[in-house]
Design an enzyme around this catalytic site. Structure first.
Site, PDB file in Angstrom:
ATOM      1  N   GLY A 188      29.317  24.853 -54.330  1.00 57.55           N
ATOM      2  CA  GLY A 188      29.277  24.550 -52.903  1.00 57.55           C
ATOM      3  C   GLY A 188      29.256  25.802 -52.048  1.00 57.55           C
ATOM      4  N   HIS A 231      -7.485   8.627 -57.059  1.00 54.93           N
ATOM      5  CA  HIS A 231      -7.430   8.605 -58.525  1.00 54.93           C
ATOM      6  C   HIS A 231      -8.300   9.733 -59.074  1.00 54.93           C
ATOM      7  CE1 HIS A 231      -7.279   6.923 -62.568  1.00 54.93           C
ATOM      8  NE2 HIS A 231      -8.575   7.172 -62.658  1.00 54.93           N
ATOM      9  N   GLY A 270      14.893  36.542 -41.914  1.00 50.06           N
ATOM     10  CA  GLY A 270      14.567  35.470 -42.858  1.00 50.06           C
ATOM     11  C   GLY A 270      15.806  34.912 -43.522  1.00 50.06           C
ATOM     12  N   GLY A 271      16.913  35.662 -43.416  1.00 46.61           N
ATOM     13  CA  GLY A 271      18.191  35.168 -43.926  1.00 46.61           C
ATOM     14  C   GLY A 271      18.206  34.971 -45.428  1.00 46.61           C
TER      15      GLY A 271
END
Length: 471
Positions: A272, A450, A40-41
């Site tokens: 960064g 709506h 999944g990193g």
């Protein structure tokens, strides 16, 4: 012995890598994935998802503290239990990590846990718990992602100077927090800690916060964050950061050039990313620009059989961009291996949405008004404020607006920019529209339900042509 020869090996299992592996498997390719840490990193385990869990806790706290605005009384003191908030966030990450493990099994993808190093364009060694394995494939996809960039004069130590990773599992609540950088990561953590009752200062080098967004969104967000009690310093820079026993001492140069010293208990650097492209064996195999792997529209590098996707390639560095590239590359590989039923399309970067989950939320797609003018378009732009939307008022979320930018000559939707409640869920309407090459005519003819906040999207299109009904 485990099999070591595959059609495709994917190096890295983040939202680019694991999605690429699944698509390869769906296309009948014998696929393996190599991961050195957690399936999944970063996104699932330390990024996108667990931060949203933290931000949800902060949001609930914010609502509880403002219960009287909704005619409700909550007895007793409302406070955050930091340990429990972090525990919930980690639980969410664990659940998703297990989900990816299940997907790998379901799709019969071989998982090799360990450090992968290329020995050629289509071969690599994996050093892991099982010792060293040599793997070969017809194609290899590099999906090694990126990590947080350190300040040259103050490396993150996890005690006083944090990256996003430390900020997600704090051992203690900061008293006074300095956030360096106001991109999505910086501003999300600033928002979280501010809602949790921390005194937060944000320092941004450029002249406005969230500098990639439309300037109207930046201005609105700065006003909102300031009203929430944050100190926002734009056009400012941290010249030096000294870690002390009690915290950090920062030399900050403001927009007028005046340098002052301020003490903080903790500092988050969000300036960064750096691509994870060192020590992978890539040096002679690919072209790089500042460490980012250069690829064609389908993910090919200069070496035959070697591909790259996600944060280790040029930006935008977003999980959904990585996943999309993963699918494109998987299909391009299947086509090269003789599959005549796949038709990969290159990624259109103009249609990649960006979302920032601060409070209020930000979402956008396409060109800002300034960038559209820079590109030579004659534009029609319109804004509709949430204060004109019944649902937003009923929710007690009347802060925000939707802005749309059109090409005056053709009516093409060039960009959409939103700030306010739930806009990260609404932006997809404009993304679908842009992908289908919509014009103002179709959007005006679309019936919006709506009462929903999404009606403000319709009204902003009408406003671009001087036809808004509720302002």
């Amino acid at each position: 012995m485990a099999d070591t020869n595959y059609d495709v090996i994917v190096l890295g299992s983040g939202p680019g890598g694991y999605v690429a592996a699944i698509r390869c498997a769906q296309l009948g390719l014998k696929t393996a994935i190599v991961e050195r840490e957690l399936l999944g990193g970063i996104c699932l385990n330390w990024g996108c998802i667990p931060t949203k869990a933290l931000l949800r806790s902060a949001e609930i706290l914010h609502y509880a503290q403002h219960a009287k605005d909704y005619g409700l009384k909550i007895a007793g003191k409302i406070e955050a239990d930091l340990e429990a908030v972090v525990k919930r966030s980690r639980g969410v990450a664990k659940q998703l990590n297990q989900g990816v493990t299940h997907l790998m099994k379901k799709n019969k993808i071989a998982v090799h846990m360990g450090e992968g190093t290329l020995t050629g364009p289509t071969s690599l060694t994996v050093k892991g718990e099982k010792g060293e394995e040599k793997l070969t494939a017809k194609h290899v996809i590099i999906a090694t992602g990126a990590r947080a960039r350190d300040l040259p004069f103050a490396k993150a130590d996890g005690k006083r100077v944090w990256t996003y990773r430390h900020a997600m599992t704090p051992k203690e609540m900061p008293k006074k927090l300095l956030v360096i950088g106001s991109g999505a990561i910086g501003i999300e953590f600033a928002s979280f800690y501010n809602d949790m009752g921390v005194d937060v200062t944000v320092v941004e080098m450029l002249d406005r916060v969230v500098p990639v967004e439309d300037k109207d969104v930046s201005a609105f967000l700065e006003k909102s964050l300031t009203k929430q009690g944050m100190t926002i310093m734009t056009g400012a820079g941290v010249e030096d950061l000294e870690v002390t026993d009690k915290g950090v001492r920062a030399k900050i140069k403001d927009s007028k050039g005046k340098v002052s010293e301020t003490e903080f208990s903790h500092c988050i650097t969000a300036i960064g990313i750096v691509p994870n492209t060192e020590n992978v064996g890539l040096e002679k195999l690919v072209e790089m620009d500042r460490g980012f792997i250069q690829i064609d529209d389908y993910g090919r590098t200069k070496s035959k059989g070697l591909w790259a996707i996600g944060d280790c390639t040029p930006g935008p560095w977003l999980a959904h961009k990585a996943s999309h590239e993963g699918v494109t590359t998987a299909e391009a590989i299947a086509k090269e291996l003789g599959n005549k039923d796949v038709h990969p399309h290159p990624l259109d970067r103009a249609n990649i949405p960006g979302c920032t989950y601060c409070h209020p939320q930000i979402a956008s797609v396409g060109l800002t008004e300034a960038k559209a003018k820079e590109a030579g378009y004659e534009v029609k732009a319109g804004t509709f404020p949430f204060i004109g939307n019944g649902k937003a008022i009923a929710l007690g979320e009347a802060e925000g607006f939707v802005k749309t930018v059109f090409d005056a000559k053709t009516g093409e939707l060039l960009g959409a920019h939103m700030v306010g409640a739930e806009v990260t869920e609404m932006i997809q309407g404009f993304v679908v529209g842009k992908t289908l090459e919509t014009t103002e005519a179709e959007l005006m003819q679309t019936v919006f339900p709506h009462p929903t906040i999404s009606e403000s999207m319709h009204e902003s299109v009408l406003a671009s042509y001087g036809r808004a009904l509720h302002i």
